[in-house]
Design a protein around this motif. Structure first.
Motif, mmCIF file in Angstrom:
data_model
loop_
_atom_site.group_PDB
_atom_site.id
_atom_site.type_symbol
_atom_site.label_atom_id
_atom_site.label_comp_id
_atom_site.label_asym_id
_atom_site.label_seq_id
_atom_site.Cartn_x
_atom_site.Cartn_y
_atom_site.Cartn_z
ATOM 1 N N ALA A 1 0.831 -1.205 0.000
ATOM 2 C CA ALA A 1 0.000 0.000 0.000
ATOM 3 C C ALA A 1 0.866 1.256 0.000
ATOM 4 C CB ALA A 1 -0.918 0.004 1.223
ATOM 5 N N ALA A 2 1.950 1.226 0.780
ATOM 6 C CA ALA A 2 2.862 2.373 0.838
ATOM 7 C C ALA A 2 3.483 2.641 -0.522
ATOM 8 C CB ALA A 2 3.949 2.113 1.874
ATOM 9 N N SER B 1 11.967 5.474 14.894
ATOM 10 C CA SER B 1 10.644 5.482 14.260
ATOM 11 C C SER B 1 10.003 6.861 14.313
ATOM 12 C CB SER B 1 9.726 4.460 14.940
ATOM 13 O OG SER B 1 10.213 3.158 14.741
ATOM 14 N N ARG B 2 9.989 7.454 15.507
ATOM 15 C CA ARG B 2 9.395 8.784 15.633
ATOM 16 C C ARG B 2 10.181 9.820 14.845
ATOM 17 N NH1 ARG B 2 7.641 9.603 21.853
ATOM 18 N NH2 ARG B 2 5.837 8.248 21.726
ATOM 19 N N ALA B 3 11.500 9.716 14.894
ATOM 20 C CA ALA B 3 12.339 10.682 14.169
ATOM 21 C C ALA B 3 12.063 10.622 12.670
ATOM 22 C CB ALA B 3 13.814 10.396 14.448
ATOM 23 N N SER B 4 11.893 9.411 12.142
ATOM 24 C CA SER B 4 11.650 9.271 10.703
ATOM 25 C C SER B 4 10.300 9.864 10.320
ATOM 26 C CB SER B 4 11.725 7.799 10.296
ATOM 27 O OG SER B 4 10.727 7.043 10.955
ATOM 28 N N VAL B 5 9.312 9.742 11.195
ATOM 29 C CA VAL B 5 7.999 10.318 10.910
ATOM 30 C C VAL B 5 8.057 11.841 10.953
ATOM 31 C CG1 VAL B 5 5.629 10.545 11.753
ATOM 32 C CG2 VAL B 5 6.734 8.304 11.719
ATOM 33 N N VAL B 6 8.690 12.395 11.979
ATOM 34 C CA VAL B 6 8.815 13.856 12.098
ATOM 35 C C VAL B 6 9.579 14.421 10.902
ATOM 36 C CG1 VAL B 6 9.748 15.749 13.489
ATOM 37 C CG2 VAL B 6 8.677 13.790 14.616
ATOM 38 N N SER B 7 10.520 13.652 10.387
ATOM 39 C CA SER B 7 11.348 14.112 9.270
ATOM 40 C C SER B 7 10.571 14.280 7.971
ATOM 41 C CB SER B 7 12.512 13.144 9.025
ATOM 42 O OG SER B 7 13.429 13.188 10.093
ATOM 43 N N THR B 8 9.353 13.741 7.925
ATOM 44 C CA THR B 8 8.570 13.891 6.696
ATOM 45 C C THR B 8 8.151 15.337 6.452
ATOM 46 O OG1 THR B 8 6.510 13.322 7.858
ATOM 47 C CG2 THR B 8 7.689 11.524 6.772
ATOM 48 N N THR B 9 8.431 16.217 7.393
ATOM 49 C CA THR B 9 8.171 17.640 7.167
ATOM 50 C C THR B 9 9.179 18.258 6.206
ATOM 51 O OG1 THR B 9 9.462 18.141 9.154
ATOM 52 C CG2 THR B 9 7.076 17.999 9.407
ATOM 53 N N GLU B 10 10.276 17.543 5.931
ATOM 54 C CA GLU B 10 11.339 18.103 5.095
ATOM 55 C C GLU B 10 10.861 18.564 3.713
ATOM 56 O OE1 GLU B 10 15.235 16.408 2.753
ATOM 57 O OE2 GLU B 10 14.870 15.641 4.777
ATOM 58 N N GLY C 1 2.155 10.220 2.400
ATOM 59 C CA GLY C 1 1.281 9.191 2.952
ATOM 60 C C GLY C 1 1.914 7.815 2.852
ATOM 61 N N GLY C 2 2.551 7.544 1.715
ATOM 62 C CA GLY C 2 3.249 6.272 1.553
ATOM 63 C C GLY C 2 4.380 6.125 2.542
ATOM 64 N N VAL C 3 5.104 7.202 2.769
ATOM 65 C CA VAL C 3 6.203 7.181 3.739
ATOM 66 C C VAL C 3 5.678 6.903 5.140
ATOM 67 C CG1 VAL C 3 7.981 8.585 4.840
ATOM 68 C CG2 VAL C 3 7.681 8.697 2.368
ATOM 69 N N LEU C 4 4.606 7.578 5.507
ATOM 70 C CA LEU C 4 4.034 7.397 6.852
ATOM 71 C C LEU C 4 3.491 5.980 7.048
ATOM 72 C CD1 LEU C 4 2.198 10.818 7.294
ATOM 73 C CD2 LEU C 4 4.258 10.025 8.502
#
Length: 285
Positions: free
Chosen positions: A126-127, A239-248, A277-280
C-alpha cells in the motif's frame, strides 16, 4: 509522553535539509557548477562534523573492511545521490524535487524485502502504491513543468539513496551513524574533486555571494541538520524521528514558493500528500 525537545531537534533537522533545494537553485543561478558546490559542501561539512565529534571524544576512525565500506558508501552512494538531486534541480522546481526524493523510505522497504528477505506485507504494498501514485500525479498533471527527465533523475536519486541506506544497514550494522557520516562526507568530497578535476568543472567561488551560498549549503543544509537529527534521534528513537522528518519536503515546497516564487498547484499538493502518505504508512506502527 512525547519528548518535545527531541521532536523540536528533528524538526530543525528537517527544516535544514529542506533548504538544500533552495540553495541549490541559488547556486545554479549564480553560475556555480554542481561539482564545485558539492565539493565545498562536503569539505566544509566534514570539517564541522569532525570538529564536533573530536570535541565529544567520538572521532574514531574506522579500519579494515568497515573503513572501505564506509568510504565506498560516501564516494559512490551519497555522492551519486547528491549529484542526481542537484541535477534534478536543473529540470524542476525545488519543491517538486524535494517531494520526489522523499520516495526513498518506501524504496528502502522494498529493497529490504529483496536484499534482506524481509516479508512484503500489505502495508508495504500500500505504501509503495501511494508513493508511486503521487509521483504519477506530479508527472502526469505536469504541475509547473514537471519535466519527465527531472522526474527520472530524482527518482533514480531516491533509489540510490535507498540502496545506500540498505547497504549501510547490512554492512555496517555495528557502526554508529555519526561515525559513518564522518567517513561518508570526506569520501563524497574526494569523489567530486576527482570528477570535477577530470571534467574541468571545478572552480573556487569567486565572490562573497557565491561563498555565502556554499557556506549556507554546508552549514545550514548539511552539518546543522546532521547534528540536530542525531541529537533528536537519541531522545525520541528512530521510528518517531523518521515520521517527524517527513516535514522536510513540505519545508522545501513552502520555501520554494516564498523565496523562489515557485508555483504550488493542487496537483503538487495532492501528489506530495500521496508520497508522504506512503512514507508514513511504512514508518508508523
Amino acid at each position: 509522553m512525547t519528548d518535545r525537545v527531541g521532536v523540536a531537534l528533528v524538526l530543525v533537522s528537517a527544516a535544514g535539509f529542506g533548504t538544500l533545494g533552495i540553495f541549490g537553485k541559488l547556486a545554479a543561478a549564480a553560475g556555480l557548477s554542481i561539482p564545485t558546490v558539492l565539493l565545498f559542501r562536503f569539505l566544509l561539512a566534514t570539517a564541522l562534523v569532525w570538529g564536533l565529534l573530536a570535541v565529544r571524544g567520538r572521532l574514531d576512525l574506522l579500519s579494515g573492511r568497515n573503513l572501505l565500506v564506509g568510504l565506498g558508501l560516501g564516494a559512490f552512494g551519497y555522492a551519486a545521490m547528491s549529484g542526481l538531486y542537484f541535477w534534478g534541480l536543473s529540470f524542476m522546481t525545488a519543491g517538486l524535487v524535494g517531494i520526489l526524493l522523499y520516495t526513498y523510505p518506501v524504496f528502502v522497504v522494498v529493497l529490504a524485502a529483496f536484499a534482506l528477505d524481509e516479508r512484503v506485507t500489505r502495508r508495504t504494498a500500500a505504501a509503495l502504491a501511494l508513493a508511486l501514485s503521487g509521483v504519477a500525479l506530479v508527472t502526469g498533471a505536469d504541475p509547473a513543468g514537471a519535466d519527465p527527465r527531472g522526474v527520472a533523475v530524482v527518482v533514480a536519486g531516491a533509489v540510490v539513496y535507498a540502496t545506500y541506506i540498505t547497504v549501510s544497514r547490512v554492512a555496517l550494522d555495528a557502526v554508529p551513524a555519526d561515525r559513518l557520516t564522518a567517513h561518508v562526507l570526506p569520501a563524497a568530497a574526494a569523489a567530486y574533486f576527482v570528477y570535477g578535476s577530470a571534467t574541468g568543472a571545478l572552480a573556487v567561488p569567486a565572490t562573497a555571494y557565491e561563498w555565502s551560498i556554499v557556506v549556507a549549503i554546508a552549514v545550514v543544509a548539511t552539518a546543522l541538520p546532521i547534528f540536530t537529527f542525531f541529537a533528536g534521534l537519541a531522545r525520541i528513537g528512530a521510528s518517531r524521528a523518521s515520521v517527524v522528518s517527513t516535514t522536510e519536503p513540505v519545508v522545501t515546497l513552502l520555501l520554494g514558493a516564498a523565496v523562489l516564487s515557485e508555483p504550488v498547484t493542487l496537483a503538487t499538493v495532492v501528489g506530495g500528500a500521496l508520497v508522504l502518505g506512503g512514507v508514513l504508512v511504512v514508518q508508523v506502527e
